[in-house]
Scaffold this motif. Structure first.
Motif, PDB file in Angstrom:
ATOM      1  N   GLN A  73      21.228   3.085 -42.145  1.00  0.00           N
ATOM      2  CA  GLN A  73      22.392   2.811 -41.299  1.00  0.00           C
ATOM      3  C   GLN A  73      23.431   3.919 -41.497  1.00  0.00           C
ATOM      4  O   GLN A  73      23.788   4.263 -42.630  1.00  0.00           O
ATOM      5  N   LEU A  74      23.906   4.483 -40.384  1.00  0.00           N
ATOM      6  CA  LEU A  74      24.812   5.629 -40.448  1.00  0.00           C
ATOM      7  C   LEU A  74      26.058   5.348 -41.263  1.00  0.00           C
ATOM      8  O   LEU A  74      26.473   6.162 -42.091  1.00  0.00           O
ATOM      9  N   LYS A  75      26.674   4.202 -41.065  1.00  0.00           N
ATOM     10  CA  LYS A  75      27.919   3.888 -41.761  1.00  0.00           C
ATOM     11  C   LYS A  75      27.724   3.909 -43.276  1.00  0.00           C
ATOM     12  O   LYS A  75      28.502   4.522 -44.012  1.00  0.00           O
ATOM     13  N   LYS A  76      26.662   3.267 -43.735  1.00  0.00           N
ATOM     14  CA  LYS A  76      26.385   3.238 -45.177  1.00  0.00           C
ATOM     15  C   LYS A  76      25.972   4.613 -45.683  1.00  0.00           C
ATOM     16  O   LYS A  76      26.323   5.010 -46.800  1.00  0.00           O
ATOM     17  N   LYS A  77      25.238   5.361 -44.849  1.00  0.00           N
ATOM     18  CA  LYS A  77      24.829   6.707 -45.237  1.00  0.00           C
ATOM     19  C   LYS A  77      26.054   7.593 -45.471  1.00  0.00           C
ATOM     20  O   LYS A  77      26.110   8.351 -46.442  1.00  0.00           O
ATOM     21  N   LEU A  78      27.034   7.498 -44.586  1.00  0.00           N
ATOM     22  CA  LEU A  78      28.248   8.315 -44.724  1.00  0.00           C
ATOM     23  C   LEU A  78      29.017   7.946 -45.987  1.00  0.00           C
ATOM     24  O   LEU A  78      29.609   8.810 -46.642  1.00  0.00           O
ATOM     25  N   ILE A  79      29.022   6.669 -46.334  1.00  0.00           N
ATOM     26  CA  ILE A  79      29.691   6.236 -47.569  1.00  0.00           C
ATOM     27  C   ILE A  79      29.002   6.871 -48.775  1.00  0.00           C
ATOM     28  O   ILE A  79      29.657   7.377 -49.700  1.00  0.00           O
ATOM     29  N   VAL A  80      27.673   6.870 -48.766  1.00  0.00           N
ATOM     30  CA  VAL A  80      26.904   7.466 -49.865  1.00  0.00           C
ATOM     31  C   VAL A  80      27.158   8.973 -49.945  1.00  0.00           C
ATOM     32  O   VAL A  80      27.398   9.520 -51.026  1.00  0.00           O
ATOM     33  N   LEU A  81      27.107   9.656 -48.800  1.00  0.00           N
ATOM     34  CA  LEU A  81      27.342  11.104 -48.791  1.00  0.00           C
ATOM     35  C   LEU A  81      28.753  11.438 -49.266  1.00  0.00           C
ATOM     36  O   LEU A  81      28.954  12.391 -50.025  1.00  0.00           O
ATOM     37  N   GLU A  82      29.722  10.662 -48.820  1.00  0.00           N
ATOM     38  CA  GLU A  82      31.104  10.875 -49.245  1.00  0.00           C
ATOM     39  C   GLU A  82      31.239  10.702 -50.756  1.00  0.00           C
ATOM     40  O   GLU A  82      31.938  11.477 -51.427  1.00  0.00           O
ATOM     41  N   GLU A 135      39.038  -4.418 -46.475  1.00  0.00           N
ATOM     42  CA  GLU A 135      37.639  -4.635 -46.099  1.00  0.00           C
ATOM     43  C   GLU A 135      36.835  -3.351 -46.219  1.00  0.00           C
ATOM     44  O   GLU A 135      35.656  -3.377 -46.602  1.00  0.00           O
ATOM     45  N   HIS A 136      37.458  -2.201 -45.913  1.00  0.00           N
ATOM     46  CA  HIS A 136      36.786  -0.920 -46.079  1.00  0.00           C
ATOM     47  C   HIS A 136      36.533  -0.640 -47.552  1.00  0.00           C
ATOM     48  O   HIS A 136      35.458  -0.152 -47.930  1.00  0.00           O
ATOM     49  N   LYS A 137      37.511  -0.946 -48.353  1.00  0.00           N
ATOM     50  CA  LYS A 137      37.373  -0.717 -49.795  1.00  0.00           C
ATOM     51  C   LYS A 137      36.258  -1.574 -50.367  1.00  0.00           C
ATOM     52  O   LYS A 137      35.437  -1.109 -51.166  1.00  0.00           O
ATOM     53  N   TRP A 154      33.366   7.181 -41.635  1.00  0.00           N
ATOM     54  CA  TRP A 154      32.577   5.944 -41.561  1.00  0.00           C
ATOM     55  C   TRP A 154      33.473   4.751 -41.210  1.00  0.00           C
ATOM     56  O   TRP A 154      33.012   3.756 -40.661  1.00  0.00           O
ATOM     57  N   GLU A 155      34.772   4.884 -41.486  1.00  0.00           N
ATOM     58  CA  GLU A 155      35.698   3.770 -41.214  1.00  0.00           C
ATOM     59  C   GLU A 155      35.804   3.440 -39.724  1.00  0.00           C
ATOM     60  O   GLU A 155      36.201   2.331 -39.356  1.00  0.00           O
ATOM     61  N   THR A 156      35.482   4.418 -38.883  1.00  0.00           N
ATOM     62  CA  THR A 156      35.630   4.189 -37.430  1.00  0.00           C
ATOM     63  C   THR A 156      34.381   3.577 -36.811  1.00  0.00           C
ATOM     64  O   THR A 156      34.399   3.214 -35.640  1.00  0.00           O
ATOM     65  N   LEU A 157      33.303   3.473 -37.588  1.00  0.00           N
ATOM     66  CA  LEU A 157      32.055   2.928 -37.063  1.00  0.00           C
ATOM     67  C   LEU A 157      32.031   1.413 -37.173  1.00  0.00           C
ATOM     68  O   LEU A 157      32.595   0.840 -38.091  1.00  0.00           O
ATOM     69  N   SER A 158      31.377   0.799 -36.198  1.00  0.00           N
ATOM     70  CA  SER A 158      31.299  -0.673 -36.212  1.00  0.00           C
ATOM     71  C   SER A 158      30.160  -1.126 -37.105  1.00  0.00           C
ATOM     72  O   SER A 158      29.275  -0.353 -37.451  1.00  0.00           O
TER      73      SER A 158
END
Length: 201
Positions: A129-138, A104-106, A197-201
């Protein structure tokens, strides 16, 4: 807390005279002349070390006519000590990593990259949204070289390949522990330090 702030905190403590000043101030407010007498140093020496401690927000200053009194900034001393512990042990608190990413993370990561990047690889916008932002930054920092030291101009030029707002994205790299900055030189942090980001809901 950002790595550079933790480092600056410990740099401020990395002197025996400054540690002794803090110990003396733990009993209450003192002026520079009293500190100089107690430590057998000149008032100028106290002024120098007090400036370093003040820059790291470890002490407060209060002026009464021509006399400056110093006191501990209890909140910042305790907060920085806790932040150091949290920074060091954060990896141990994270269960699982990118090597064992759940399906699901993938799928989420692939979806965010598809939605926020053009087919040419340009970033459409930085997600709110923080979770999506972290994915983009990563996704962005993963294209930088490990172990290489970048000037601020080089980081700006790198970011501009994807988006024009290089200043915001550069700050986000630092804020979320993707990179470490010292004297305008930038370097990738180990991946274990990156915001998860994986730890965020």
């Amino acid at each position: 807390m950002q790595l550079d702030k933790v480092v600056n905190y410990h740099k401020a403590l990395a002197d025996p005279t400054r540690i002794r000043i803090l110990i003396l101030l733990a009993d209450g407010e003192l002026n520079g002349q009293v500190l100089a007498n107690k430590l057998c140093v000149t008032p100028a020496t106290i002024t120098h070390h007090a400036m370093k401690l003040r820059e790291a927000s470890l002490i407060n200053e209060r002026r009464d006519k021509n006399t400056i009194f110093f006191s501990l900034n209890h909140y910042f001393i305790k907060n920085n000590a806790t932040a150091t512990e949290d920074l060091i042990y954060r990896k141990a608190q994270f269960q699982g990593g990118t090597d064992h990413m759940q399906d699901e993370h993938k799928r989420l990561k692939e979806s965010v990259i598809k939605n926020f990047f053009t087919s040419e690889g340009k970033l459409k916008s930085l997600p709110a949204q923080l979770k999506k932002k972290l994915i983009v930054l990563e996704h962005l920092v993963s294209q930088l070289e490990k172990g290489r030291k970048y000037s601020e101009k080089e980081i700006n030029d790198f970011i501009k390949r994807f988006h024009e707002d290089f200043a915001t994205i550069r700050r986000e790299f630092i804020m979320h522990q993707f990179m470490y900055r010292e004297n305008e030189v930038y370097e990738l942090n180990p991946q274990e330090m990156w915001a998860r980001w994986e730890t965020l809901s």
